[in-house]
Enzyme design. Structure first.
Site, mmCIF file in Angstrom:
data_model
loop_
_atom_site.group_PDB
_atom_site.id
_atom_site.type_symbol
_atom_site.label_atom_id
_atom_site.label_comp_id
_atom_site.label_asym_id
_atom_site.label_seq_id
_atom_site.Cartn_x
_atom_site.Cartn_y
_atom_site.Cartn_z
ATOM 1 N N HIS A 162 0.599 -1.177 -0.018
ATOM 2 C CA HIS A 162 -0.092 -0.069 -0.025
ATOM 3 C C HIS A 162 0.886 1.189 0.169
ATOM 4 O O HIS A 162 0.143 2.358 -0.346
ATOM 5 C CB HIS A 162 -0.891 0.074 1.282
ATOM 6 C CG HIS A 162 -1.954 -1.045 1.147
ATOM 7 N ND1 HIS A 162 -2.862 -1.366 0.215
ATOM 8 C CD2 HIS A 162 -2.116 -2.237 2.254
ATOM 9 C CE1 HIS A 162 -3.677 -2.549 0.364
ATOM 10 N NE2 HIS A 162 -3.195 -2.803 1.700
ATOM 11 N N ASP A 198 -2.291 -10.695 -2.455
ATOM 12 C CA ASP A 198 -2.781 -10.360 -1.340
ATOM 13 C C ASP A 198 -4.279 -10.183 -1.565
ATOM 14 O O ASP A 198 -4.788 -9.686 -2.691
ATOM 15 C CB ASP A 198 -2.077 -8.905 -1.054
ATOM 16 C CG ASP A 198 -2.423 -8.673 0.400
ATOM 17 O OD1 ASP A 198 -1.882 -8.962 1.402
ATOM 18 O OD2 ASP A 198 -3.498 -7.740 0.678
ATOM 19 N N HIS A 200 -5.858 -7.568 -0.549
ATOM 20 C CA HIS A 200 -5.981 -6.185 -0.566
ATOM 21 C C HIS A 200 -5.382 -5.715 -1.850
ATOM 22 O O HIS A 200 -4.305 -6.065 -2.163
ATOM 23 C CB HIS A 200 -5.615 -5.295 0.498
ATOM 24 C CG HIS A 200 -6.331 -5.898 1.742
ATOM 25 N ND1 HIS A 200 -5.724 -6.713 2.496
ATOM 26 C CD2 HIS A 200 -7.537 -5.497 2.225
ATOM 27 C CE1 HIS A 200 -6.558 -6.831 3.593
ATOM 28 N NE2 HIS A 200 -7.634 -6.095 3.557
ATOM 29 N N ASP A 287 -3.631 -13.371 3.232
ATOM 30 C CA ASP A 287 -4.904 -12.936 3.937
ATOM 31 C C ASP A 287 -6.069 -13.420 2.880
ATOM 32 O O ASP A 287 -7.203 -13.102 3.173
ATOM 33 C CB ASP A 287 -4.964 -11.435 4.026
ATOM 34 C CG ASP A 287 -4.409 -10.600 3.123
ATOM 35 O OD1 ASP A 287 -4.119 -10.776 1.990
ATOM 36 O OD2 ASP A 287 -4.197 -9.371 3.612
HETATM 37 C C1 OKS Z 1 -8.514 -0.648 9.286
HETATM 38 C C2 OKS Z 1 -7.767 -1.967 8.533
HETATM 39 C C3 OKS Z 1 -7.426 -1.490 7.267
HETATM 40 C C4 OKS Z 1 -7.068 -2.719 6.432
HETATM 41 C C5 OKS Z 1 -5.795 -2.849 6.082
HETATM 42 C C6 OKS Z 1 -5.326 -3.889 5.085
HETATM 43 C C7 OKS Z 1 -3.975 -4.387 5.250
HETATM 44 C C8 OKS Z 1 -3.465 -5.408 4.368
HETATM 45 N N1 OKS Z 1 -7.708 0.270 9.862
HETATM 46 N N2 OKS Z 1 -3.086 -5.174 3.227
HETATM 47 O O1 OKS Z 1 -2.864 -5.955 2.348
HETATM 48 O O2 OKS Z 1 -3.559 -6.554 4.749
HETATM 49 ZN ZN ZN Z 2 -3.803 -7.481 2.492
#
Ligand code: OKS
Ligand code: ZN
Length: 345
Positions: A162, A198, A200, A287
């Site tokens: 991210h 991933d 996300h 995840d």
């Molecule tokens: C709320 C949680 C936000 C989700 C973040 C995702 C992180 C992740 N504060 N990215 O691949 O796993």
């Molecule tokens: Zn993720």
């Protein structure tokens, strides 16, 4: 496969994050990496510390003022006053549409907002130390490909996908996968593919390479209409300028099962084959696991063996970099399954 770890990962240990209006213990915590390292060691893998300094590569994928801020952020926070070492800084204001992001404010929390996409990346005393060592580990894994290894794995946290050119977000500070890809570009690979599996969308990696033709970004992820990071990751994002056509997003609905997910993986692999890459970097988020507490795909532990085997089938020198995955106790087995699926294929 040769395996690198981040011996300083534990120094990034913020206590809390915000989740559904509450302060909760961080999902992204040192035990995640501990589980992965324990599983790797139990299966006979030797964990190597980083042996490459990624400073030069970092400067090609992140903005100088962002790197300078991150390296000094905790000291800046401490200098605000007594007791700051026991409190976590969070941004509270962001330069969204119509506001200026070209001038760095003097106020620390305002700077934190300038360099953040969300309030989901809590800083701790060791954040820079851990993130830099993790990026070094990713570069070290990439370096082994140039030395002739078929594949290398990098077990690290904090994750990276991210983190964009000049911002942190989603638990990420330095973009480890982008570091590996840029390192490969700088050391003989004319074209590199990044495959992000991933749950996300890897918005940071996409943005870093969006206008470049030398790095293909392909991602399979939860549909951003309902899933984090919400503001990027749609199918219509295909690259810009010289990079037109060098970005492929394959969003899938929350609840997607393994059969549908692996069909998307076939599409991703076909695009990578057509691109003609010299090397592959995998943003290995776990995840997508059915037991993940914050994600909603339905891959089972054995599906990660199949994932590893399919990644080997791409037929390219491959760096795998750990990203998300929050069912900590299952994370080790799931990660090792990808490695063993790759090795046994
Ligand atoms: C709320 C949680 C936000 C989700 C973040 C995702 C992180 C992740 N504060 N990215 O691949 O796993
Ligand atoms: Zn993720």
């Amino acid at each position: 496969m040769i395996t690198f770890h981040n011996p300083l990962q534990h120094t990034h240990a913020p206590e809390h994050e915000f989740f559904r209006g509450e302060r909760v213990p961080c999902f992204e915590n040192p035990t995640r990496a501990a589980y992965v390292e324990a599983a790797l060691t139990a299966r006979g893998h030797v964990l190597h510390p980083p042996d490459v300094d990624c400073t030069e590569v970092l400067a090609k994928i992140h903005a100088p003022r962002y790197l300078a801020f991150l390296a000094s952020a905790w000291q800046q926070w401490l200098s605000l006053g007594e007791g700051q070492d026991r409190v976590q800084p969070f941004p509270s204001v962001w330069p969204v549409r119509t506001l200026r992001s070209d001038i760095e404010p003097d106020n620390f929390i305002a700077k934190l907002g300038l360099y953040s996409m969300d309030n989901g990346s809590p800083l701790a005393a060791g954040t820079w130390t851990a993130a830099k060592a993790g990026a070094d580990a990713a570069a070290s894994a990439a370096a082994r490909l140039a030395a002739g290894e078929r594949a290398a794995f990098c077990s690290t946290r904090p994750p990276g996908h991210h983190a964009g050119p000049d911002f942190m977000g989603g638990y990420c500070f330095l973009n480890n996968a982008a570091v590996a890809a840029q390192w490969l570009r700088d050391h003989g690979a004319a074209r590199v593919a990044v495959l992000d599996v991933d749950y996300h969308h890897g918005n940071g990696t996409q943005s870093i390479f969006y206008d470049r033709a030398d790095v293909l970004f392909v991602s399979i992820h939860g549909d951003p209409r309902t899933e984090y990071p919400f503001y990027l990751g749609h199918a219509g994002e295909t690259g810009a300028g010289l990079g037109a056509g060098c970005n492929l997003n394959l969003p899938l609905p929350a609840g997607t099962d393994a059969a549908t997910w692996f069909a998307a993986l076939e599409q991703a692999c076909a695009r990578i084959a057509a691109f003609g890459a010299d090397a592959l970097v995998v943003s290995l988020g776990l995840d997508t696991y059915e037991g993940d507490p914050i994600s909603r795909f339905r891959l089972a532990t054995t599906d990660f063996l199949r994932l590893g085997a399919r990644l080997r089938g791409v037929g390219l020198p491959t760096v795998l970099v750990l990203e998300g995955g929050y069912a900590a106790a299952a994370l080790g087995t799931n990660a090792v399954n990808v490695l063993e699926g790759f090795e046994q294929a």
